[in-house]
Write an enzyme that holds these catalytic residues in place. Structure first.
Site, PDB file in Angstrom:
ATOM      1  CE  LYS A   1      -3.542   2.357   2.752  1.00 39.98           C
ATOM      2  NZ  LYS A   1      -4.362   2.302   3.990  1.00 39.98           N
TER       3      LYS A   1
ATOM      4  CG  HIS B   1      -7.974  -2.853   8.615  1.00 37.67           C
ATOM      5  ND1 HIS B   1      -7.048  -3.069   7.618  1.00 37.67           N
ATOM      6  CD2 HIS B   1      -7.461  -1.851   9.378  1.00 37.67           C
ATOM      7  CE1 HIS B   1      -6.041  -2.240   7.756  1.00 37.67           C
ATOM      8  NE2 HIS B   1      -6.259  -1.487   8.822  1.00 37.67           N
TER       9      HIS B   1
ATOM     10  NE  ARG C   1      -2.061  -2.989   8.651  1.00 39.99           N
ATOM     11  CZ  ARG C   1      -0.790  -3.195   8.292  1.00 39.99           C
ATOM     12  NH1 ARG C   1      -0.357  -4.427   8.117  1.00 39.99           N
ATOM     13  NH2 ARG C   1       0.052  -2.202   8.123  1.00 39.99           N
TER      14      ARG C   1
ATOM     15  CG  HIS D   1       2.282   0.284  10.423  1.00 37.91           C
ATOM     16  ND1 HIS D   1       2.014  -0.997  10.844  1.00 37.91           N
ATOM     17  CD2 HIS D   1       1.082   0.861  10.203  1.00 37.91           C
ATOM     18  CE1 HIS D   1       0.705  -1.177  10.894  1.00 37.91           C
ATOM     19  NE2 HIS D   1       0.123  -0.074  10.496  1.00 37.91           N
TER      20      HIS D   1
ATOM     21  CE1 TYR E   1      -4.264  -0.593  10.829  1.00 32.63           C
ATOM     22  CE2 TYR E   1      -3.022   1.451  10.924  1.00 32.63           C
ATOM     23  CZ  TYR E   1      -3.920   0.612  10.277  1.00 32.63           C
ATOM     24  OH  TYR E   1      -4.469   1.006   9.094  1.00 32.63           O
TER      25      TYR E   1
END
Length: 339
Positions: free
Chosen positions: A224, A282, A285, A308, A317
């Site tokens: 991403k 999600h 994650r 990240h 997160y």
């Protein structure tokens, strides 16, 4: 300094600078004339000459978006979703504005209108596309714009942080629910998400050639954030992939032949079967990243696995178990023990 005067019912702006031919343009309002003159003077100061702004008078924002959609978006992993957002932008009235007339207030009005119709996160993504489109036009396509007006506008505040983690027997219920479903590899997907923290798109984009069985590592060539990374596999994740490999079609290069929309539907059905509430795919994650910290890995190690780039995002997160932190702190401190 520019000269602004009213001439035959319209406002005329004229810019004179040494070493350049005088430039003049007429407008319906004095404010528009002053704005044009300021921008032209800024460009003269920046480039040492007055750029030809005729292309800005004939090019619309919609035309820029169409070119961006054709040339830039296909290079991104999230091309499909971004292309759909660009389609929305091209249908908006803002897309008919010429670049010479595109002002900061236009973007403000667009932002406020969208915030009344969509979630702040959606409006933020649309503004990001507009900003990058203009940035590419300035840097790569030679558009003589003095500034990126989107960058001057305050972005919507998005408060979508979640702290949802698997509780009690929810993990086992998910796995049992996968066994009761029709998609034979859904259990492998869930285990992989929990053990590695990979994103949905990364999991569904996996091919068997990406997996090194000797090294027990997954190689992601494009993620991403636009970079590649290697994801180590825990024994549990490696075993789940190996078990699925024995059942999978040997002629199929994709590990999981499934589209994102199909996984979303399968996930909703799984939650219905298991009776689990308020859990997004999600969130797995979140669970994975938190477990990596609870296993004792440091920030650098976790970020290399999760992908990240910013500690700020990694913190969002990460939701560590308080009970686990208490046990790691120990029963009592040395000072307390001698008190």
């Amino acid at each position: 300094m520019a000269t602004i005067r009213k001439l035959r019912g319209r406002w005329q702006a004229q810019v004179r600078r040494r070493g350049m031919k005088p430039r003049a343009k007429s407008f319906d309002s004095k404010a528009d004339a002053e704005k044009w003159a300021r921008e032209l003077e800024t460009q003269v100061d920046r480039f040492g000459m007055a750029p030809d702004t005729k292309i800005l008078e004939t090019t619309t924002l919609g035309q820029l978006l169409a070119r961006y959609q054709l040339e830039v978006s296909p290079t991104k992993r999230g091309f499909t979703q971004e292309s759909q957002r660009i389609d929305v932008l091209r249908r908006h009235d803002l897309s008919h504005r010429t670049l010479i007339g595109l002002a900061q207030q236009d973007i403000v009005s667009f932002r406020d209108e969208r915030l009344r119709a969509v979630a702040p996160s959606t409006a933020l993504r649309e503004l990001a596309i507009l900003s990058h489109t203009i940035e590419v036009a300035i840097r790569d396509w030679g558009m003589p714009l003095a500034k990126n007006v989107v960058k001057l506008v305050r972005r919507p505040v998005v408060r979508n942080e979640r702290s949802r983690r698997l509780a009690g027997d929810e993990e086992q219920r998910l796995l049992d629910g996968c066994d009761a479903g029709k998609i034979v590899f859904l259990k492998t997907i869930v285990i992989l998400a929990i053990e590695t923290g990979m994103r949905r798109g990364e999991i569904l984009g996996l091919e068997w050639n990406d997996i090194s069985h000797n090294r027990r590592v997954i190689s992601l060539s494009m993620t991403k954030n636009g970079t590649s990374r290697e994801v180590p596999l825990s024994p549990r994740a490696f075993q789940a992939l190996s078990d699925w490999r024995e059942l999978a079609d040997a002629n199929e290069s994709a590990v999981f032949p499934m589209q994102p929309g199909a996984l979303e539907q399968a996930w909703r059905r799984l939650l219905t079967r298991t009776g689990i509430k308020n859990l997004r795919f999600h969130d797995l994650r979140h669970e994975a990243v938190s477990r990596l910290f609870e296993r004792g890995l440091n920030v650098i190690e976790v970020s290399s696995i999760s992908g990240h780039k910013e500690l700020r995002m990694l913190k969002r997160y990460t939701h560590l178990s308080v009970d686990d932190l208490v046990s790691r702190l120990g029963e009592a401190s040395p000072v307390a023990a001698h008190a």
